[in-house]
Write an enzyme that holds these catalytic residues in place. Structure first.
Site, PDB file in Angstrom:
ATOM      1  N   LEU A  26       0.842  -1.203   0.000  1.00  0.00           N
ATOM      2  CA  LEU A  26       0.000   0.000   0.000  1.00  0.00           C
ATOM      3  C   LEU A  26       0.875   1.251   0.000  1.00  0.00           C
ATOM      4  O   LEU A  26       1.931   1.282   0.628  1.00  0.00           O
ATOM      5  CB  LEU A  26      -0.871   0.023   1.265  1.00  0.00           C
ATOM      6  CG  LEU A  26      -1.907  -1.086   1.410  1.00  0.00           C
ATOM      7  CD1 LEU A  26      -2.559  -1.010   2.798  1.00  0.00           C
ATOM      8  CD2 LEU A  26      -2.960  -0.982   0.306  1.00  0.00           C
ATOM      9  N   ASP A  74       2.559  -3.452  12.712  1.00  0.00           N
ATOM     10  CA  ASP A  74       1.177  -2.974  12.636  1.00  0.00           C
ATOM     11  C   ASP A  74       0.099  -3.935  13.150  1.00  0.00           C
ATOM     12  O   ASP A  74      -0.891  -3.480  13.723  1.00  0.00           O
ATOM     13  CB  ASP A  74       0.871  -2.524  11.198  1.00  0.00           C
ATOM     14  CG  ASP A  74       1.692  -1.305  10.833  1.00  0.00           C
ATOM     15  OD1 ASP A  74       1.823  -0.409  11.689  1.00  0.00           O
ATOM     16  OD2 ASP A  74       2.227  -1.245   9.710  1.00  0.00           O
ATOM     17  N   ARG A  93      -4.761  -5.730   5.126  1.00  0.00           N
ATOM     18  CA  ARG A  93      -3.760  -6.140   6.122  1.00  0.00           C
ATOM     19  C   ARG A  93      -4.375  -6.906   7.298  1.00  0.00           C
ATOM     20  O   ARG A  93      -3.643  -7.381   8.171  1.00  0.00           O
ATOM     21  CB  ARG A  93      -2.994  -4.907   6.632  1.00  0.00           C
ATOM     22  CG  ARG A  93      -2.262  -4.153   5.502  1.00  0.00           C
ATOM     23  CD  ARG A  93      -1.151  -3.283   6.018  1.00  0.00           C
ATOM     24  NE  ARG A  93      -0.170  -4.079   6.746  1.00  0.00           N
ATOM     25  CZ  ARG A  93       0.824  -3.557   7.460  1.00  0.00           C
ATOM     26  NH1 ARG A  93       0.959  -2.252   7.542  1.00  0.00           N
ATOM     27  NH2 ARG A  93       1.673  -4.340   8.102  1.00  0.00           N
ATOM     28  N   HIS A 169       1.020   7.205   9.922  1.00  0.00           N
ATOM     29  CA  HIS A 169       0.992   6.717  11.300  1.00  0.00           C
ATOM     30  C   HIS A 169       1.600   7.743  12.256  1.00  0.00           C
ATOM     31  O   HIS A 169       2.480   8.517  11.861  1.00  0.00           O
ATOM     32  CB  HIS A 169       1.815   5.428  11.416  1.00  0.00           C
ATOM     33  CG  HIS A 169       1.163   4.216  10.833  1.00  0.00           C
ATOM     34  ND1 HIS A 169       1.826   3.317  10.026  1.00  0.00           N
ATOM     35  CD2 HIS A 169      -0.098   3.735  10.960  1.00  0.00           C
ATOM     36  CE1 HIS A 169       0.996   2.343   9.675  1.00  0.00           C
ATOM     37  NE2 HIS A 169      -0.172   2.572  10.232  1.00  0.00           N
ATOM     38  N   ILE A 250       6.747   2.486  -0.171  1.00  0.00           N
ATOM     39  CA  ILE A 250       5.457   1.989   0.325  1.00  0.00           C
ATOM     40  C   ILE A 250       5.225   2.496   1.763  1.00  0.00           C
ATOM     41  O   ILE A 250       4.693   1.798   2.623  1.00  0.00           O
ATOM     42  CB  ILE A 250       5.310   0.446   0.208  1.00  0.00           C
ATOM     43  CG1 ILE A 250       6.591  -0.280   0.642  1.00  0.00           C
ATOM     44  CG2 ILE A 250       4.938   0.062  -1.206  1.00  0.00           C
ATOM     45  CD1 ILE A 250       6.451  -1.808   0.666  1.00  0.00           C
ATOM     46  N   CYS A 256       8.689   0.032  11.722  1.00  0.00           N
ATOM     47  CA  CYS A 256       7.614  -0.897  11.325  1.00  0.00           C
ATOM     48  C   CYS A 256       8.078  -2.310  10.985  1.00  0.00           C
ATOM     49  O   CYS A 256       7.267  -3.225  10.921  1.00  0.00           O
ATOM     50  CB  CYS A 256       6.814  -0.311  10.171  1.00  0.00           C
ATOM     51  SG  CYS A 256       7.783   0.414   8.899  1.00  0.00           S
TER      52      CYS A 256
END
Ligand code: CIR
Length: 267
Positions: A26, A74, A93, A169, A250, A256
């Protein structure tokens, strides 16, 4: 009672290898798909840096059906004392949670499950006094409030804040450097969320460098952010500059790609 580990002390981490499908990850703006081999090289460098910082790294296999699954931060949250399975905000996701759950049940005695709403781990910053939860396009109020309840169940305080508009985020824009110092973009710092901290602000144009990661004695920083690297060096931090230009395509950064905790210090 030894007390909690400091928020940047980690002995263990889980990572997941990138899948061949990672080019389908994404992204808010399409700057071209990242190449698998280059993402793999960035991921390998990241794993090596974790190991060099003293962390034992458990590497999970790629998930071809989930292009973003290498971003293990995540779908779950981990602490020394427990893990919490989250509910990612992006429909593509959501299946990553079931995929990582067995590993977390193996590693943690206590594994809670967020009961409703949506929360991405990228919106959660653990500080010594509170677990900050940034509302965003991925984390909604229902999920954030449910997470505050889960956190209370393990003796932690959750605090609901706002991720700046247009920022994926909360942690895209900040990183904890030590127990009382934060690296932040100017736009996030302007909201006052870090008033209680010493703040190092990313230079204009290097906002994406705010997604750094303190691991034990080292701060990982993207090697495309010389201003951030200089500021941290000048402030006395030991910096490891890591390649992130492929995962940046991305919308990803350094926090992450792992779930991190300290399992050697009991509460
Ligand atoms: C996504 O949009 O979900 C991924 N392409 C990037 C996730 C980055 N995760 C993070 O910053 N915690």
């Amino acid at each position: 009672m030894a007390g909690r580990p400091k928020v940047y002390q980690f002995s263990s981490a889980i990572v997941r290898q990138p899948a061949g499908s990672v080019g389908d990850g994404l992204r808010a703006v399409d700057h071209g798909a990242p190449g698998y081999e280059r993402v793999k090289a960035e991921h390998d460098a990241y794993c090596a840096a974790l190991a060099a910082a003293g962390v034992s790294v458990q590497v999970l296999p790629p998930l071809e059906g989930f292009a973003d699954a290498l971003f293990v931060e995540d779908p779950a949250l981990v602490f020394a004392e427990a893990a919490i399975l989250l509910r990612p905000g992006a429909p593509s996701r959501q299946g990553e949670v079931a995929a990582i759950a067995p590993t977390l049940r193996h590693c943690f005695e206590t594994v809670l499950t967020l009961p409703r709403g949506t929360v991405d781990g990228g919106d959660v910053l653990t500080t010594p006094d509170a677990v900050m939860i940034g509302l965003s396009s991925r984390t909604n109020r229902e999920g954030a409030e449910a997470l505050v309840d889960c956190l209370a169940g393990i003796g932690r305080v959750g605090k609901i804040l706002q991720t700046p508009p247009g920022v994926l985020h909360f942690k895209s824009d900040c990183a904890l450097l030590d127990e009382s110092t934060v690296l932040s973009t100017a736009r996030l710092a302007a909201s006052g969320v870090f008033a209680a901290f010493t703040q190092i602000i990313t230079p204009e144009g290097e906002e994406a460098g705010a997604n750094a990661l303190r691991v034990n004695d080292t701060v990982f920083v993207g090697d495309d952010y010389p201003g951030v690297i200089d500021s941290l060096g000048a402030a006395g931090y030991q910096v490891a500059a890591l390649p992130t230009s492929e995962i940046a395509k991305i919308d990803a950064g350094l926090s992450c790609m792992s779930l991190r905790w300290h399992d050697g210090i009991n509460m």
